[in-house]
Structure formats: C-alpha cells, structure tokens
Enzyme design. Structure first.
Site, PDB file in Angstrom:
ATOM      1  N   SER A 165     -41.914 -49.766  15.924  1.00 53.69           N
ATOM      2  CA  SER A 165     -41.058 -50.577  15.067  1.00 53.69           C
ATOM      3  C   SER A 165     -40.095 -51.425  15.914  1.00 53.69           C
ATOM      4  CB  SER A 165     -40.325 -49.672  14.078  1.00 53.69           C
ATOM      5  OG  SER A 165     -39.688 -50.405  13.062  1.00 53.69           O
ATOM      6  N   ASP A 203     -48.216 -51.995   5.142  1.00 47.60           N
ATOM      7  CA  ASP A 203     -46.876 -51.964   5.716  1.00 47.60           C
ATOM      8  C   ASP A 203     -45.989 -53.004   5.024  1.00 47.60           C
ATOM      9  OD1 ASP A 203     -44.593 -52.084   7.344  1.00 47.60           O
ATOM     10  OD2 ASP A 203     -45.730 -51.623   9.150  1.00 47.60           O
ATOM     11  N   HIS A 211     -45.385 -48.269   6.941  1.00 45.85           N
ATOM     12  CA  HIS A 211     -44.713 -48.505   8.219  1.00 45.85           C
ATOM     13  C   HIS A 211     -44.599 -47.234   9.054  1.00 45.85           C
ATOM     14  CE1 HIS A 211     -42.477 -51.191  10.816  1.00 45.85           C
ATOM     15  NE2 HIS A 211     -41.491 -50.321  10.906  1.00 45.85           N
TER      16      HIS A 211
END
Length: 203
Positions: free
Chosen positions: A103, A153, A184
């Site tokens: 991320s 996502d 995610h």
C-alpha cells in the site's frame, strides 16, 4: 536517519529485503512476510517519517488516493539517502536491495523506481498506485518488478495497476502482475505467489 530494524541474514549473496509498511504500520509489520519470502536474506525494515492523525506514512497525501507530490519527491529522496547511509552503517551492498512494500509502502517503493535507476534492483509491490505522473523516468532496464493487485480493490483500481505496469515497462523494467479476487488487503495467497516469483528471479 529513519527509524528502522536491520537483521543480518545467513547468506551475504541474497538480496537485502527493504520492507516498507502500509499506512499506520511500523518497521515491525512486515518482518514475518520477509521471513516467508526469504528466511536467509538480510532485512532492512523502515518506518515512515510522516504522521497522518498519528499514523505513520512514508509521505503526505491531500485526500484518499491524492498524493502530495512535492512531499512525495522530498520523502523519496530522503529514503534514497537513508539507503545509501544504511548500506555503510550496516555493511551491505547498496546495489543488492529488493524492496517489498504494501500500500503506502509500495507507493514509496514505486516512487524510488520512478526517480532513481540505482535505488533497488527489484521490487515486490503489493497494491501500489501510480506514485506520480508526467515525470521523466530513469532507464530501468534489468530491474524486475512484481505487482500484486486486487481485482476488487476500492483504493487501487485495475486501471491504476495496469497503468503502473505500463509506465514501468516503458522505462525498461521487466514487470509481472498478479490478480487476486480480493480488495486492498494483503492475502496469504498473494504472498505465496510473490515468494514464488522472488525465488525465480533472485535466488
């Protein structure tokens, strides 16, 4: 100097795994992931220097999915300079670093690639976004990048993942992308595929 953990591996020939956490993480978050990917490699796990509502990040953002590009460039340079110094302090080869980011950590790792040809020799990017657009990119020939993406996502769309892949390939990098039928979150299945790809390229 950035807050970090360094663990020397049992094999000096293996890459140094640069671990870069997601928003709210610390330098301890991805240590178990590194152990799964390559238990013999040295590990350099770094904490981001930016706080967002008390949560560590690697650079500022203006809103969800909207990066503060000026801060991104500054923090990318800061991380690059840290890596140079860390290689001296911990006595490892700075040309033998493979970044593993999730991320926000994957985004700063991608930014390293967008700005520096010699920052890392490869990267495993879990759920990254395009860090910055319309900048001249370095020649990334010989650099291997693997992208783990979620087909559902909500933060990083499929289009975003494909755009990142295309931009890196246009700069000369060898890029693979793997899709999970997930959002995610970082799944065990995704990590297993990343490990397999890592072993094919770097071991």
């Amino acid at each position: 100097m950035m807050q970090h953990v360094f663990r020397r591996g049992t094999s000096a020939k293996k890459p140094v795994l640069l671990l870069l956490h997601g928003t709210g993480g610390t330098e301890h978050d991805l240590l178990s992931l590194a152990e799964l990917v390559d238990s013999e490699a040295s590990v350099l796990s770094v904490r981001g220097n930016v706080l967002e509502n008390g949560l560590p990040r690697f650079f500022k953002r203006l809103a969800e999915g909207v990066f503060d590009e000026q801060d991104l460039v500054f923090r990318t340079k800061e991380l690059k300079e840290f890596l140079t110094q860390a290689a001296i302090d911990h006595q490892f080869d700075p040309s033998n670093i493979v970044a593993i980011g999730y991320s926000n950590g994957a985004n700063i790792a991608a930014s390293l690639l967008f700005h520096y040809a010699d920052a890392v020799k490869g990267a495993i990017l879990h759920h990254p976004m395009v860090p910055i657009r319309n900048v001249p990119m370095p020649d990334l020939t010989g650099i291997h990048v693997w992208i783990g993406a979620g087909a559902n996502d909500p933060i990083c769309t499929q289009e975003e993942s494909v755009e990142l892949k295309d931009l890196l390939e246009e700069a000369g990098a060898s890029v693979g992308i793997h899709w999970e039928h997930a959002g995610h979150q970082l799944t065990t299945a995704e990590v297993k595929v990343a490990k397999s790809r890592y072993e094919q390229i770097f071991r």
